[in-house]
Design an enzyme around this catalytic site. Structure first.
Site, PDB file in Angstrom:
ATOM      1  N   MET A  66      36.741 -14.802  12.950  1.00 29.22           N
ATOM      2  CA  MET A  66      37.403 -13.551  13.324  1.00 29.22           C
ATOM      3  C   MET A  66      38.179 -12.903  12.169  1.00 29.22           C
ATOM      4  SD  MET A  66      36.193 -13.256  16.292  1.00 29.22           S
ATOM      5  CE  MET A  66      37.081 -11.874  16.999  1.00 29.22           C
ATOM      6  N   ARG A  67      37.797 -13.216  10.947  1.00 25.62           N
ATOM      7  CA  ARG A  67      38.420 -12.575   9.778  1.00 25.62           C
ATOM      8  C   ARG A  67      37.358 -11.776   9.037  1.00 25.62           C
ATOM      9  NH1 ARG A  67      44.017 -13.346  10.113  1.00 25.62           N
ATOM     10  NH2 ARG A  67      44.331 -15.398  11.013  1.00 25.62           N
ATOM     11  N   ASN A  79      26.283 -12.858  10.407  1.00 23.42           N
ATOM     12  CA  ASN A  79      27.367 -12.803  11.397  1.00 23.42           C
ATOM     13  C   ASN A  79      26.809 -12.487  12.776  1.00 23.42           C
ATOM     14  OD1 ASN A  79      30.135 -12.544  12.339  1.00 23.42           O
ATOM     15  ND2 ASN A  79      29.805 -10.326  12.377  1.00 23.42           N
ATOM     16  N   HIS A  91      27.789 -10.543  16.324  1.00 27.19           N
ATOM     17  CA  HIS A  91      28.749  -9.570  16.835  1.00 27.19           C
ATOM     18  C   HIS A  91      28.481  -9.335  18.325  1.00 27.19           C
ATOM     19  CE1 HIS A  91      31.606  -6.339  16.877  1.00 27.19           C
ATOM     20  NE2 HIS A  91      30.728  -5.622  17.549  1.00 27.19           N
TER      21      HIS A  91
HETATM   22  C1  GAR Z   1      31.424 -14.665  20.226  1.00 22.92           C
HETATM   23  O1  GAR Z   1      31.348 -13.844  21.374  1.00 22.92           O
HETATM   24  C2  GAR Z   1      31.082 -13.867  18.982  1.00 22.92           C
HETATM   25  O2  GAR Z   1      30.127 -12.874  19.198  1.00 22.92           O
HETATM   26  C3  GAR Z   1      32.415 -13.262  18.652  1.00 22.92           C
HETATM   27  O3  GAR Z   1      33.364 -14.269  18.921  1.00 22.92           O
HETATM   28  C4  GAR Z   1      32.870 -15.108  19.959  1.00 22.92           C
HETATM   29  C5  GAR Z   1      32.952 -16.542  19.482  1.00 22.92           C
HETATM   30  O4  GAR Z   1      32.653 -17.424  20.519  1.00 22.92           O
HETATM   31  N1  GAR Z   1      32.487 -12.857  17.281  1.00 22.92           N
HETATM   32  C6  GAR Z   1      33.121 -11.777  16.870  1.00 22.92           C
HETATM   33  O5  GAR Z   1      33.706 -11.034  17.621  1.00 22.92           O
HETATM   34  C7  GAR Z   1      33.075 -11.536  15.359  1.00 22.92           C
HETATM   35  N2  GAR Z   1      33.741 -10.342  15.020  1.00 22.92           N
HETATM   36  P1  GAR Z   1      32.393 -18.962  20.219  1.00 22.92           P
HETATM   37  O6  GAR Z   1      33.576 -19.446  19.356  1.00 22.92           O
HETATM   38  O7  GAR Z   1      32.384 -19.617  21.546  1.00 22.92           O
HETATM   39  O8  GAR Z   1      31.099 -19.090  19.463  1.00 22.92           O
END
Ligand code: GAR
Length: 244
Positions: free
Chosen positions: A135-136, A157, A159
């Protein structure tokens, strides 16, 4: 037999995508090995998942670094190869920054954290870096030290939205609040912008009138767990083709 690619992973939280990739590697569904899992957040479940699978783990504590930078940044704290003017000219993360001072603080703070990531990551023989819920944002300082071959992207990545709609930190929330009837997820390469890099794959799902935000997140994650391993395999296939 196809050669396996070496994949590094970065996470920030629960790591269900990481788990899907671990499982796909273990069951030979994809031609990949996971070398390490790094987190910007200590104590998250994703790190436990990696340790259980005998994957090296490490933490670069971004929150701690940001707190200490707020007390003041000396030039000596910055990486020796940090060039502010170069990063300012390349970055597309902050278009309308409130002030140049804030932007410079942001880029310097991130470079300090990113150097710590690089010191660990670059010791591995890595083909691909996968952001599995990291998330960075990553600045050009970091990206240029991973993408060292011109025109070749090496950071992937996931998204939680159908890009180019709803970039940013809350893809499913933004999709839901907009009232979309189709949601989805996107795997893309990282470039200098936020969620703007070339798209590798997407999956969509229907949002019913009575779905809650939680329903949308659940449907989305199921799609993510299918999509991410498929996109890593696409990368592995392209590497194998090149080495033939
Ligand atoms: C997921 O929904 C991914 O798409 C999102 O964080 C979540 C992680 O879930 N990523 C973002 O928003 C990136 N900007 P997880 O830790 O259970 O894999």
């Amino acid at each position: 037999m196809a050669k396996k690619i070496n994949v590094g992973t970065l996470i920030s939280g629960g790591g269900t995508n990481l788990q899907a990739i671990i499982d796909a590697c273990k069951s030979n569904l994809i031609d990949a090995n996971i070398l390490f899992t790094g987190s910007d957040n200590p104590g998250v479940k994703g790190l436990e998942r990696a340790q259980k699978a005998d994957i090296d783990t490490f933490v670069v504590d971004y929150a701690g670094i940001i707190t200490s930078c707020k007390k003041g940044i000396n030039d000596a704290d910055l990486p020796s190869d940090f060039n502010l003017e170069e990063i300012l000219s390349k970055q597309k993360l902050v278009e309308n920054s409130a002030s140049k001072e804030q932007l410079v603080f942001f880029l310097k703070t991130r470079a300090i954290a990113e150097r710590k990531l690089l010191d660990i990551i670059l010791a591995y023989d890595m083909d691909l870096l996968v952001l599995a819920g990291f998330m960075r944002v990553l600045t050009p300082y970091f990206i240029d030290r991973i993408n060292t071959e011109p025109g070749i992207y090496k950071i992937m990545n996931i998204h939680p939205a159908l890009l180019p709609s709803f970039p940013g930190t809350d893809g499913y929330g933004d999709t839901f609040r907009y009232g979309c009837k189709i949601g989805g997820c996107t795997v893309h390469y990282i470039d200098y912008g936020e969620d703007t890099g070339p798209i590798i794959g997407q999956k969509a799902f229907e949002i019913e009138d009575n779905d809650t935000l939680e329903d949308v997140k659940k449907k989305g994650l199921v799609k993510e767990w299918e999509l991410f391993p498929q996109c890593i395999q696409k990368f592995a296939d392209s590497q194998n083709k090149q080495s033939r």
